[in-house]
Design a protein around this motif. Structure first.
Motif, PDB file in Angstrom:
ATOM      1  N   VAL A 219       0.923  -1.196   0.007  1.00  0.00           N
ATOM      2  CA  VAL A 219      -0.082   0.087  -0.072  1.00  0.00           C
ATOM      3  C   VAL A 219       0.860   1.300  -0.246  1.00  0.00           C
ATOM      4  O   VAL A 219       1.768   1.442   0.512  1.00  0.00           O
ATOM      5  N   VAL A 220       0.647   2.139  -0.825  1.00  0.00           N
ATOM      6  CA  VAL A 220       1.290   3.557  -0.822  1.00  0.00           C
ATOM      7  C   VAL A 220       0.105   4.515  -1.101  1.00  0.00           C
ATOM      8  O   VAL A 220      -0.740   4.556  -1.702  1.00  0.00           O
ATOM      9  N   VAL A 221       0.521   5.845  -0.341  1.00  0.00           N
ATOM     10  CA  VAL A 221      -0.274   6.959  -0.536  1.00  0.00           C
ATOM     11  C   VAL A 221       0.333   8.148  -0.638  1.00  0.00           C
ATOM     12  O   VAL A 221       1.635   7.995  -0.297  1.00  0.00           O
ATOM     13  N   GLY A 222      -0.370   9.365  -1.138  1.00  0.00           N
ATOM     14  CA  GLY A 222       0.492  10.473  -1.206  1.00  0.00           C
ATOM     15  C   GLY A 222       0.003  11.485  -2.329  1.00  0.00           C
ATOM     16  O   GLY A 222      -1.265  11.260  -2.934  1.00  0.00           O
ATOM     17  N   PRO A 223       0.338  12.672  -2.179  1.00  0.00           N
ATOM     18  CA  PRO A 223      -0.185  13.921  -2.991  1.00  0.00           C
ATOM     19  C   PRO A 223       0.156  13.709  -4.442  1.00  0.00           C
ATOM     20  O   PRO A 223       1.113  13.261  -4.986  1.00  0.00           O
TER      21      PRO A 223
END
Length: 306
Positions: A219-223
Motif C-alpha cells: 500500500v502506498v499513498v501520497g499527494p
C-alpha cells in the motif's frame, strides 16, 4: 467542464519508468466529476458564475502499454464519457445557445505516446529520465465542441514530453517514489478565422502531472497535482458566443491537487484511487471535484529457464 478532461490525474504509465521488453501493462478505470461554478476573466478582472445546478460526468478509460525494447514502450489511451447538465433550462444554457447544455455521450480524445528511457537510476544515475512524442486525436469530439458538456475540442494535437522520477527505500519494508511529467502540445486548428482573434484555435498548451507516494510494497499513498495552461486566447467578454469554436479560443488555466492510493495484490495486480480538487482556474471550472479508481495488471514475458 470542457478543458479539465485534458488535465488528467496520474495514470498507468506516468513517470519515467518503462514496462520492459516483451511486457505489457493493462489499466481499466472509471472517473466521476462534478462542478457548479466557472471562473471567468472579464475586463481583466476575475469573476465566478454559477453553472445552473452544475455539470456531472462519468467516464471509463482503458490504457494499454507495450514494452518494445528494454528502454522504449508504446502506450494507447481510449476514453469514453457521458457528461450532462443537471438542468438545461438555466440562464447560462440559454445565453450560450448552440445546444450548450445537451448531454454528451462520446468516445473522448484518443492518446498515443512513445516513451524512451534515457537515464535509469537502477544503473547508477541520480534519477530516471525519459522523453517521448505524443499524439492526440479529438475527431470524436469535434461535432460537440461548442457545448460546455463537451469531452474535447475536436483538434489533432502533436506534442512531446519529458518526465523525471526517483524511488528509494524507507526503513526495512517501506519505500517512496516521486515523478514530474511536463508536456507541450501544438494543436492543429479547427479554425484560423475566429472573430477578433488573429491566432489559430485552439492554441498551444502546456500540461504537467506530479506525484509523490510513500508506503509499503502493498500500500502506498501520497499527494498528486495536475496543471493545464493555454496562455494564448481570449477572455469571456471578448468571445463571439455564436461561434462553434468559442470554447477553444479561450486562454485557460486549470490547476488541481489531491491524493492517490495504490493497493498492490497478487500476480502483479494493483488497484488505484485518486481524488482531485481545483485550486486555481482561469476561464475554466473553479470547483471541480473528481474521483477515479482503476485496476492495473502487468503481463510479463515468459522466459526460458534454459
Amino acid at each position: 467542464m470542457w478543458l479539465i478532461f485534458t488535465a488528467s490525474s496520474a495514470l498507468a504509465g506516468s513517470g519515467p519508468w518503462v514496462v520492459g521488453e516483451g511486457n505489457a501493462s493493462i489499466y481499466v478505470g472509471a472517473e466521476s466529476q462534478r462542478l457548479e461554478r466557472l471562473a471567468i476573466q472579464v475586463g481583466g478582472e476575475r469573476d465566478v458564475i454559477d453553472v445552473g445546478e452544475g455539470l456531472s460526468s462519468f467516464g471509463l478509460k482503458g490504457i494499454v502499454t507495450l514494452g518494445i525494447t528494454r528502454h522504449f514502450e508504446l502506450q494507447g489511451i481510449l476514453p469514453w464519457w457521458r457528461i450532462q447538465a443537471n438542468r438545461t433550462d438555466t440562464a447560462v444554457c440559454e445565453i450560450l445557445g448552440l445546444g450548450a447544455c445537451q448531454t454528451t455521450t462520446t468516445v473522448g480524445v484518443l492518446e498515443f505516446r512513445g516513451k524512451l528511457l534515457l537515464l535509469d537510476e537502477l544503473f547508477g544515475a541520480p534519477l530516471s529520465l525519459a522523453i517521448g512524442p505524443e499524439i492526440r486525436a479529438g475527431d470524436f469530439t469535434l461535432a460537440t465542441r461548442q457545448r460546455i458538456t463537451n469531452a474535447g475540442e475536436g483538434a489533432l494535437d502533436l506534442g512531446g514530453f519529458i518526465t523525471a522520477g526517483r524511488t528509494g527505500r524507507v526503513g526495512d519494508q517501506g519505500y517512496w517514489s516521486g515523478f514530474l511529467d511536463v508536456t507541450g502540445r501544438y494543436r492543429f486548428p479547427t479554425t484560423r478565422n475566429f472573430p477578433g482573434f488573429a491566432g489559430s484555435v485552439p492554441g498551444a498548451e502546456l500540461g504537467a502531472n506530479a506525484e509523490a507516494v510513500f508506503g509499503s510494497r502493498r500500500v502506498v499513498v501520497g499527494p498528486v497535482a495536475t496543471l493545464l495552461w493555454r496562455p494564448n486566447g481570449l477572455d469571456w467578454d471578448e468571445v463571439d458566443l455564436t461561434d462553434r469554436d468559442r470554447l477553444g479560443v479561450l486562454r485557460v488555466l486549470n490547476m488541481r491537487v489531491g491524493a492517490t492510493a495504490v493497493v498492490r495484490g497478487p500476480r502483479a495486480l494493483s488497484a488505484s484511487f485518486t481524488i482531485l480538487r481545483t485550486i486555481a482556474a482561469v476561464n475554466n471550472p473553479s470547483d471541480v471535484l473528481s474521483f477515479s479508481a482503476g485496476l492495473q495488471t502487468l503481463v510479463q514475458r515468459r522466459r526460458d529457464d534454459g
